[in-house]
Design a protein around this motif. Structure first.
Motif, mmCIF file in Angstrom:
data_model
loop_
_atom_site.group_PDB
_atom_site.id
_atom_site.type_symbol
_atom_site.label_atom_id
_atom_site.label_comp_id
_atom_site.label_asym_id
_atom_site.label_seq_id
_atom_site.Cartn_x
_atom_site.Cartn_y
_atom_site.Cartn_z
ATOM 1 N N ASP A 17 -43.672 19.173 -6.839
ATOM 2 C CA ASP A 17 -43.765 19.963 -8.190
ATOM 3 C C ASP A 17 -44.735 19.029 -8.757
ATOM 4 O O ASP A 17 -44.551 19.501 -9.783
ATOM 5 C CB ASP A 17 -41.980 19.302 -8.610
ATOM 6 C CG ASP A 17 -41.933 18.528 -8.459
ATOM 7 O OD1 ASP A 17 -42.680 17.445 -7.779
ATOM 8 O OD2 ASP A 17 -40.762 17.835 -8.886
ATOM 9 N N SER A 18 -45.308 18.489 -8.077
ATOM 10 C CA SER A 18 -46.272 17.794 -9.051
ATOM 11 C C SER A 18 -47.473 18.575 -8.653
ATOM 12 O O SER A 18 -48.845 18.459 -8.613
ATOM 13 C CB SER A 18 -47.032 16.313 -8.786
ATOM 14 O OG SER A 18 -45.969 15.417 -9.500
ATOM 15 N N GLY A 19 -47.859 19.551 -7.955
ATOM 16 C CA GLY A 19 -49.096 20.231 -7.047
ATOM 17 C C GLY A 19 -49.923 19.445 -6.075
ATOM 18 O O GLY A 19 -50.484 19.813 -5.807
ATOM 19 N N ASN A 20 -49.075 18.342 -5.360
ATOM 20 C CA ASN A 20 -50.072 17.908 -4.439
ATOM 21 C C ASN A 20 -49.851 18.698 -2.893
ATOM 22 O O ASN A 20 -48.347 19.485 -2.626
ATOM 23 C CB ASN A 20 -49.089 16.346 -4.005
ATOM 24 C CG ASN A 20 -49.115 15.314 -4.954
ATOM 25 O OD1 ASN A 20 -51.038 15.639 -5.246
ATOM 26 N ND2 ASN A 20 -48.540 15.068 -5.575
ATOM 27 N N ARG A 21 -50.209 18.710 -1.766
ATOM 28 C CA ARG A 21 -50.040 19.672 -0.814
ATOM 29 C C ARG A 21 -50.063 18.594 0.419
ATOM 30 O O ARG A 21 -50.698 17.816 0.738
ATOM 31 C CB ARG A 21 -51.317 20.389 -0.580
ATOM 32 C CG ARG A 21 -51.563 21.819 -1.564
ATOM 33 C CD ARG A 21 -51.798 23.100 -1.397
ATOM 34 N NE ARG A 21 -51.602 24.075 -2.118
ATOM 35 C CZ ARG A 21 -52.130 24.979 -2.848
ATOM 36 N NH1 ARG A 21 -53.443 25.275 -1.524
ATOM 37 N NH2 ARG A 21 -52.328 25.605 -3.594
ATOM 38 N N TYR A 22 -49.311 19.314 1.448
ATOM 39 C CA TYR A 22 -48.563 18.064 2.655
ATOM 40 C C TYR A 22 -48.246 19.103 3.730
ATOM 41 O O TYR A 22 -48.358 20.123 3.469
ATOM 42 C CB TYR A 22 -47.739 16.970 2.768
ATOM 43 C CG TYR A 22 -47.629 16.105 1.605
ATOM 44 C CD1 TYR A 22 -48.563 15.004 1.628
ATOM 45 C CD2 TYR A 22 -47.338 16.312 0.148
ATOM 46 C CE1 TYR A 22 -48.127 14.004 0.327
ATOM 47 C CE2 TYR A 22 -47.007 16.114 -0.925
ATOM 48 C CZ TYR A 22 -47.430 14.167 -0.862
ATOM 49 O OH TYR A 22 -48.005 14.124 -1.836
ATOM 50 N N ARG A 23 -49.497 18.613 5.209
ATOM 51 C CA ARG A 23 -49.285 19.611 6.212
ATOM 52 C C ARG A 23 -48.380 18.751 6.628
ATOM 53 O O ARG A 23 -48.156 17.390 7.282
ATOM 54 C CB ARG A 23 -50.605 19.072 7.230
ATOM 55 C CG ARG A 23 -49.993 20.127 8.187
ATOM 56 C CD ARG A 23 -51.395 20.069 9.149
ATOM 57 N NE ARG A 23 -51.827 18.717 10.172
ATOM 58 C CZ ARG A 23 -52.708 18.316 10.080
ATOM 59 N NH1 ARG A 23 -53.752 18.817 10.188
ATOM 60 N NH2 ARG A 23 -52.478 17.121 10.873
ATOM 61 N N ILE A 24 -47.291 19.715 6.601
ATOM 62 C CA ILE A 24 -45.888 19.166 7.722
ATOM 63 C C ILE A 24 -46.151 18.689 9.132
ATOM 64 O O ILE A 24 -45.528 18.484 9.582
ATOM 65 C CB ILE A 24 -44.400 19.609 7.530
ATOM 66 C CG1 ILE A 24 -44.747 20.256 5.955
ATOM 67 C CG2 ILE A 24 -43.525 19.936 7.896
ATOM 68 C CD1 ILE A 24 -44.135 18.298 5.258
ATOM 69 N N GLY A 25 -46.822 20.077 9.679
ATOM 70 C CA GLY A 25 -46.909 20.141 11.400
ATOM 71 C C GLY A 25 -47.524 21.424 12.103
ATOM 72 O O GLY A 25 -47.876 22.235 10.708
ATOM 73 N N ARG A 26 -48.281 20.973 12.947
ATOM 74 C CA ARG A 26 -49.218 22.390 13.235
ATOM 75 C C ARG A 26 -47.711 23.541 14.714
ATOM 76 O O ARG A 26 -47.531 22.148 15.461
ATOM 77 C CB ARG A 26 -49.947 21.999 14.091
ATOM 78 C CG ARG A 26 -50.881 21.571 13.387
ATOM 79 C CD ARG A 26 -52.257 20.677 13.468
ATOM 80 N NE ARG A 26 -53.269 21.481 14.000
ATOM 81 C CZ ARG A 26 -54.600 21.746 14.661
ATOM 82 N NH1 ARG A 26 -55.354 20.933 14.522
ATOM 83 N NH2 ARG A 26 -55.172 22.961 15.515
ATOM 84 N N TYR A 27 -48.816 24.422 15.190
ATOM 85 C CA TYR A 27 -46.722 25.347 16.326
ATOM 86 C C TYR A 27 -48.285 25.786 17.021
ATOM 87 O O TYR A 27 -48.974 26.708 16.184
ATOM 88 C CB TYR A 27 -46.035 25.984 14.619
ATOM 89 C CG TYR A 27 -45.252 25.019 14.545
ATOM 90 C CD1 TYR A 27 -43.969 24.064 15.061
ATOM 91 C CD2 TYR A 27 -45.891 24.039 13.259
ATOM 92 C CE1 TYR A 27 -44.092 23.055 14.499
ATOM 93 C CE2 TYR A 27 -45.160 23.088 12.065
ATOM 94 C CZ TYR A 27 -44.083 22.984 12.596
ATOM 95 O OH TYR A 27 -43.724 22.049 12.483
ATOM 96 N N ALA A 28 -47.294 26.498 18.124
ATOM 97 C CA ALA A 28 -48.167 27.303 18.591
ATOM 98 C C ALA A 28 -48.443 28.487 18.394
ATOM 99 O O ALA A 28 -49.017 29.684 17.986
ATOM 100 C CB ALA A 28 -48.166 27.296 20.004
ATOM 101 N N THR A 29 -47.439 29.330 17.632
ATOM 102 C CA THR A 29 -46.733 31.140 16.984
ATOM 103 C C THR A 29 -46.894 30.715 14.937
ATOM 104 O O THR A 29 -45.759 29.942 14.701
ATOM 105 C CB THR A 29 -45.868 31.771 17.818
ATOM 106 O OG1 THR A 29 -44.303 30.649 17.548
ATOM 107 C CG2 THR A 29 -46.159 31.048 19.655
ATOM 108 N N LYS A 30 -46.154 31.653 15.105
ATOM 109 C CA LYS A 30 -46.420 32.118 13.437
ATOM 110 C C LYS A 30 -44.954 31.851 13.496
ATOM 111 O O LYS A 30 -44.687 32.020 12.594
ATOM 112 C CB LYS A 30 -47.246 33.100 13.408
ATOM 113 C CG LYS A 30 -46.828 33.743 11.482
ATOM 114 C CD LYS A 30 -47.398 34.810 10.852
ATOM 115 C CE LYS A 30 -47.408 34.498 9.729
ATOM 116 N NZ LYS A 30 -48.083 36.182 9.287
#
Length: 60
Positions: A17-30
């Protein structure tokens, strides 16, 4: 590609809600990444947004 290097081109991103972006994880398929988004999206009581993007994709 060697067996030791997995290709994980799909990212799950969270914006709080403050506009900060974070990568949660990476995955092989959409589809796999979308399942994570679907799971996390229903848990939050704050104004957080989750989405899937492909590695290297430009976001606005």
């Amino acid at each position: 590609m060697s067996d030791s290097g997995a290709v994980l081109p799909w990212l799950v991103i969270r914006e709080d809600d403050s506009g900060n972006r974070y990568r949660i994880g990476r995955y092989a398929t959409k589809a796999e990444a979308q399942r994570i988004v679907d799971t996390l999206g229903g848990r939050s009581q704050h104004q957080q947004v989750y989405w899937v993007e492909r590695l290297g994709q430009k976001t606005g």
